[in-house]
Write a protein that holds these residues in place. Sequence first.
Motif, PDB file in Angstrom:
ATOM      1  N   TYR A  20      -0.091  -3.149  12.421  1.00  0.00           N
ATOM      2  CA  TYR A  20      -0.834  -2.212  11.555  1.00  0.00           C
ATOM      3  C   TYR A  20      -0.291  -2.276  10.119  1.00  0.00           C
ATOM      4  N   CYS A  21       1.031  -2.290   9.998  1.00  0.00           N
ATOM      5  CA  CYS A  21       1.634  -2.333   8.661  1.00  0.00           C
ATOM      6  C   CYS A  21       1.278  -3.636   7.953  1.00  0.00           C
ATOM      7  N   HIS A  31      -2.954   6.711   7.616  1.00  0.00           N
ATOM      8  CA  HIS A  31      -1.929   5.874   8.265  1.00  0.00           C
ATOM      9  C   HIS A  31      -1.069   6.729   9.199  1.00  0.00           C
ATOM     10  N   ASP A  36      -1.389  -5.503   8.484  1.00  0.00           N
ATOM     11  CA  ASP A  36      -2.809  -5.471   8.120  1.00  0.00           C
ATOM     12  C   ASP A  36      -3.047  -4.596   6.890  1.00  0.00           C
ATOM     13  N   ASN A  37      -2.236  -3.547   6.768  1.00  0.00           N
ATOM     14  CA  ASN A  37      -2.440  -2.593   5.666  1.00  0.00           C
ATOM     15  C   ASN A  37      -1.427  -2.778   4.523  1.00  0.00           C
ATOM     16  N   GLY A  70       0.826  -1.200   0.000  1.00  0.00           N
ATOM     17  CA  GLY A  70       0.000   0.000   0.000  1.00  0.00           C
ATOM     18  C   GLY A  70       0.867   1.260   0.000  1.00  0.00           C
TER      19      GLY A  70
END
Length: 551
Positions: free
Chosen positions: A141-142, A81, A144-145, A75
């Motif tokens: 988080y990274c 973010h 998941d994204n 992404g």
Amino acid sequence: MACRHRSSTTTLARLAKPARLTPRLSTQPQVQSQVASAVRCFSSSRPRQLKETRCQQGKFTSETYPELKRDPRYGQVTKEHVDYFKGLLGTESAVIDGVTNENATDDIEPFNSDWMRKYRGHCRLVLKPSSTEEVSKILKYCNDNKLAVVPQGGNTGLVGGSVPVFDEIVLNMGRMNNIIEFDEVSGILTVEAGAILEVVDQFLASKGYIFPLDLGAKGSCHIGGNLSTNAGGLRLLRYGSLHGTTLGIEAVLPDGTVVDDLCKLRKNNTGYDIKQLFIGSEGTIGVITKAVIQCPQRPKAQNVALFGLESYEAAQQAFREAKGHLSEILSAFELMDAGSQALVRQVTKKNSPLEGEYPFYCLIETSGSNSDHDGEKLQTFLEDVMEKGIVVDGTLAQDETQVKALWSWREGITEALGHLGGVYKYDVSIPLPEMYQLVEDTKARVEEAGLLGDTDEHPVRAVVGYGHMGDSNLHLNVSTRRFDERVEKVLEPFVYEWISKRQGSISAEHGLGLAKKKYIGYSRTPTMVGLMKQLKDLYDPNAILNPYKYI
Ligand code: FAD
Ligand code: MLT
Ligand code: ZN
């Protein structure tokens, strides 16, 4: 610092046999320094200072290597973010935001550019967590994204592994720099990954201990970076590899899982030794957040000698004699060729510690606990190599200042090279008998290609060799006036083929990073590479950690 001066008279009388040696040694009486604190206190700002004078940062990595393409799986970092990370990390200084703030480019540049100024990324977001929990939340988080992340320590790596290629987020560990615990009886240290090696070593010196790794970048590199590269350095000969001295590790996997293996035991045979996978994995399967290190007692006596030799054959003989005479007190045996020393002279404008010039130089360090015992051993060694004509000229450090000065002729090579322009670095292991031949063959090849010369139209200034001879580890360095793809084409894969034919290793201690990713097959079989890829897929199925590098 107590220094006990030995009488030079006895030494001279006994060393007087080879005429050429006597005058030189007579000016430098043998002295044993009692060393209880750090003997080589290189300034913690030393690597960074020279950065200002090194070659200007040029092209982006993506321009130098246009075949590298941004992986569309990842992404793009957005304002949303960035807001998440700012909420998580709180303080302003923990997030350098070039996504929503165009003026942050200058602040981000040092995190985008490597120490050699050879690699440069397009990162627009730097995160500096202060706890394992924060690292865990960032990575989750990274993951998941699908945001790609480059773990970064002191950014002194020499293979382009510590900086992004495209817009990966930099996860800089500099704020996690606490010394957590030290047991003065066992010498077992627990430390956060972002602690600077020199700071840790100075702390240990105050307790009478030493960190089992030492290297020229110690003023900037981090313990986490050292473990991630499995750095070797100047005293591996004595203290062994970090694979042996690391007792425990805490690491965070790409999905945020915290692997707590902060074991403080020397012996622990309960199952696979998973922590070893993180050592030398260059931030590709997890982020190291803490480590437990077995630290040795700091040696009380340390001696350093620098010798001139007429041939590489003589250097090998000197090494053999040194092992025979000095065995348990030998702590470093380093090799430098004439070209590398000429570059140090050119940059530092200092006079060589020896009067004459020689094709090769060796630096020997001994570390022990009994000055008289060590001094006698060193003296006998010196007599022997001089009588046999193996060593032509030599000098012995007589106090801490001289110890540092002699070491600077070895440790200063990397900085001198960096100062003079671009450098193509090959950190390799080769069986000793053929080790230096690589420098000669490479020089011949670069000359044949018309690239080597004293004038500006020649991109190559010099082809030099130095390294940790005691570990069969050569640093072949091609010093250039500027990075030039013609030079790289002449050198690669030539150097790797040469090493492969001799069953050497294309990476002895610096790692693979971006520089050697595509050449791993020269040192590892397809089966081994296949197993490595399986591990990478297992630990990092979304491949968010340090993409485009390693395997
Ligand atoms: P970085 O350069 O920031 O990172 C190196 C790699 O480790 C990168 O792939 C990065 O992603 C990863 N990484 C960093 N921190 C973490 C972490 N916490 N978790 C997971 N991954 C992480 N090397 C030697 O082996 N021997 C030497 O003698 C030697 N001498 C040097 C002398 C000079 C002057 C210089 C500039 C470099 C030298 N090096 C040497 C190379 C370098 O210093 C080492 O590789 C060092 O261990 C890198 O540490 P660092 O903190 O700077 O890591
Ligand atoms: C060294 O031994 O000096 C380091 O590994 C750095 C280098 O190779 O220049
Ligand atoms: Zn090295």
